[in-house]
Write a protein that holds these residues in place. Structure first.
Motif, mmCIF file in Angstrom:
data_model
loop_
_atom_site.group_PDB
_atom_site.id
_atom_site.type_symbol
_atom_site.label_atom_id
_atom_site.label_comp_id
_atom_site.label_asym_id
_atom_site.label_seq_id
_atom_site.Cartn_x
_atom_site.Cartn_y
_atom_site.Cartn_z
ATOM 1 N N GLU A 197 0.811 -1.206 0.000
ATOM 2 C CA GLU A 197 0.000 0.000 0.000
ATOM 3 C C GLU A 197 0.854 1.270 0.000
ATOM 4 O OE1 GLU A 197 -0.320 -2.481 2.138
ATOM 5 O OE2 GLU A 197 -2.128 -3.456 1.364
ATOM 6 N N GLY B 223 4.177 2.159 -3.651
ATOM 7 C CA GLY B 223 4.100 3.041 -4.807
ATOM 8 C C GLY B 223 4.548 4.451 -4.459
ATOM 9 N N ARG C 180 1.132 7.176 -8.701
ATOM 10 C CA ARG C 180 -0.305 7.239 -8.414
ATOM 11 C C ARG C 180 -1.117 6.539 -9.500
ATOM 12 N NH1 ARG C 180 -0.546 13.688 -6.700
ATOM 13 N NH2 ARG C 180 0.698 13.500 -4.781
ATOM 14 N N VAL D 187 -1.690 2.654 -9.583
ATOM 15 C CA VAL D 187 -2.717 2.134 -8.677
ATOM 16 C C VAL D 187 -4.118 2.468 -9.189
ATOM 17 C CG1 VAL D 187 -3.676 2.262 -6.343
ATOM 18 C CG2 VAL D 187 -1.194 2.267 -6.677
ATOM 19 N N SER D 188 -4.307 3.694 -9.673
ATOM 20 C CA SER D 188 -5.652 4.134 -10.070
ATOM 21 C C SER D 188 -6.015 3.784 -11.509
ATOM 22 C CB SER D 188 -5.775 5.650 -9.866
ATOM 23 O OG SER D 188 -4.856 6.354 -10.688
ATOM 24 N N SER E 127 -1.073 -0.560 -14.835
ATOM 25 C CA SER E 127 0.318 -0.522 -15.296
ATOM 26 C C SER E 127 0.445 -0.297 -16.792
ATOM 27 C CB SER E 127 1.033 -1.825 -14.902
ATOM 28 O OG SER E 127 0.334 -2.947 -15.406
ATOM 29 N N SER F 10 6.209 -6.401 -7.146
ATOM 30 C CA SER F 10 4.873 -6.826 -6.735
ATOM 31 C C SER F 10 4.440 -8.141 -7.378
ATOM 32 C CB SER F 10 3.849 -5.731 -7.070
ATOM 33 O OG SER F 10 3.755 -5.538 -8.467
ATOM 34 N N ALA G 31 -3.604 -2.847 -11.334
ATOM 35 C CA ALA G 31 -2.792 -2.276 -10.270
ATOM 36 C C ALA G 31 -1.959 -3.376 -9.636
ATOM 37 C CB ALA G 31 -3.691 -1.631 -9.220
ATOM 38 N N GLU H 130 -0.655 -6.138 -7.159
ATOM 39 C CA GLU H 130 -1.456 -6.995 -6.305
ATOM 40 C C GLU H 130 -1.051 -6.843 -4.853
ATOM 41 O OE1 GLU H 130 -0.867 -10.852 -7.866
ATOM 42 O OE2 GLU H 130 -2.126 -10.521 -9.618
#
Length: 495
Positions: free
Chosen positions: A124, A127, A315, A318-319, A322, A376, A485, A487
């Motif tokens: 969490e 990033g 940012r 995640v939103s 990739s 990740s 995003a 995992e």
């Protein structure tokens, strides 16, 4: 609190590596002017990148087996020792050897820095922290060319190698004092056969690429033997790795789709990065006749926008996923590369800064994504190897890039000056070296200076066309990524 000091140490070590990589660009032409040997300039970069490339996966594996801290300490000491020796070099050959020592240290330092981040921060937060790390690259990339150019013009190129020493010592103190890792004691086996075959194979391949068409003809017996050794050793390496109990480079990592495609994209983008930072100063100083400070200033927009891109990339992954983030990054890199194809000696400096800014924004977006994917996509036991693999691929891309780009430019200059004259103007190798020295270039007759700078301009134009083609290939490569995003811990793919 301890984690804050550890992060400070890692940020400093990143600054150390980044500042070293950026200050050498503006210093390159002056080094040639002082030590001579323009044909050896690419080796100043190649020696560093080659040894970093072959030692990165080795140190990455050792960090998985024996811990991150010992590898970090060894890498830091070797890197700092190499920096000091580079500043004391008395000839181009010595400088190349000392740069190789620096590269060995970087092979242990750079990948472990990212791996420690992956160890101490949950997914969490990772990033955001990786964005900080990438931001340091951007900040130091801004400071490096400007400060390096100023020092080269005001003092001497030797001083540029001393910038990283105080930062490296402080970083080393923080890690020694505050980083305490918990390692499970387990029986391990070092893949010596893999290390030997890999090192010999990659070193032979890169040596052949760097010297082909320059020191040796492409069809010479020596070069053909070198490439034969490279092919045999690399083939043996793949055989050994598939059978090794503790493989140096877990080839099964390439079975993970995102790891495979992100590493291909990293290879191509890294080649473009070294092409820009190594040879753009040649354009500014050799073609435009500006000084090192000016070349650093014109590279500054790339560094500033890299900082912006890395924050956005941390940012967006995640939103928005990739593939979206890296695709935008590679598209921007391609736009910057195509823009440079159309520059001439009459192009306004503002446009050069625009294309470098676009380049930097693309690098910031894409490299942040590639590092997070490497970490990740696997668990703890493979995180060091996966991160090291990504770092290795980046250094391999830079090494191959600087070798091929250097060969292109050197062959063009050699071809144009082979007869001893260009357009009726007599030219010597010393004249070519003088073109890159602010002191000696003033002694060249105006007609000779104009002739030589146009020879260099044509060679760099060919280089920019090749870089644009590589950028287009990079855009295609990231289309294979899955748009998702990173995992959460515990739900990653294991190779």
């Amino acid at each position: 609190m301890k984690r804050g000091y550890i992060l400070a140490g890692l940020l400093l070590s990143t600054f150390l590596a980044a500042i070293e990589g950026t200050v050498i660009g503006p210093a390159g032409p002056r080094i040639v002017g002082d030590l001579g040997g323009v044909e050896l300039l690419s080796w100043v970069f190649t020696a560093y990148l080659l040894t970093m490339a072959v030692t990165t996966p080795i140190f990455g594996k050792i960090s998985d087996l024996y811990g991150r801290k010992p590898v970090f300490v060894i890498g830091s000491v070797l890197f700092l020792a190499g920096s000091v020796m580079c500043g004391l070099a008395q000839g181009m050959e010595q400088l190349i050897i000392f740069r190789a020592i620096q590269g060995i240290g970087a092979g242990g330092l750079i990948p472990v820095t990212f791996t420690i981040i992956g160890d101490i921060y949950p997914i969490e937060e990772r990033g955001k922290i990786q964005g900080y790390i990438s931001s340091v690259w951007g900040i130091s990339s801004l400071v490096g060319p400007l400060l390096g150019g100023y020092v080269v013009d005001s003092l001497n190129w030797r001083w540029v190698f001393g910038f990283n020493v105080p930062f490296g010592l402080l970083s080393l103190y923080f890690i020694l004092r505050y980083f305490h890792e918990q390692m499970e004691r387990r029986k391990v086996k070092i893949d010596y056969a893999g290390a030997v075959t890999f090192t010999v194979g990659v070193a032979a391949l890169l040596f052949g690429l760097a010297t082909g068409g320059q020191q040796f003809a492409w069809n010479s017996p020596i070069l053909l033997t070198v490439f034969a050794v490279a092919i045999l050793m690399l083939a043996a390496f793949f055989i050994v790795e598939n059978k090794a109990e503790e493989p140096l480079v877990p080839l099964r990592l390439f079975r993970i789709r995102d790891v495979a495609y992100s590493n291909v994209a990293s290879l191509l983008a890294s080649a473009l990065l070294i092409g820009l930072t190594s040879y753009f100063p040649l354009w500014v100083q050799g073609v435009l006749g500006e000084n090192a400070t000016r070349s650093g200033l014109l590279l500054a927009p790339m560094s500033v926008c890299w900082l912006v891109g890395s924050v956005i990339g941390g940012r967006w992954i995640v939103s928005r996923g990739s593939r979206f983030t890296s695709l935008i990054g590679l598209l921007l890199i391609a736009i910057g590369a195509i823009g440079l194809v159309f520059v001439t000696d009459g192009t306004p400096e503002a446009m050069l800064m625009v294309w470098n800014a676009v380049y930097g924004l693309g690098f910031g977006l894409s490299f942040t994504v590639f590092t997070i994917i490497a970490q990740s996509s696997v668990g703890y036991q493979l995180r060091g190897a996966s991160t090291a693999l990504n770092s290795f691929v980046k250094s391999l891309g830079q090494t191959i890039g600087v070798a091929v780009f250097g060969a292109l430019i050197n062959q063009h200059i050699a071809k144009e000056t082979a007869s001893g004259s260009v357009m009726g103007v007599k030219v010597t190798q010393e004249d070519v070296n003088s073109l890159l020295s602010p002191e000696k270039v003033q002694q060249l007759p105006l007609e000779l200076w104009n002739t030589l700078r146009h020879v260099l301009e044509n060679g760099l134009h060919v280089l920019y066309i090749v870089m644009a083609a590589i950028a287009a290939a990079g855009v295609i490569s990231v289309l294979g990524l899955r748009n998702r995003a990173p995992e959460a811990e515990g739900s990653r793919e294991e190779a």
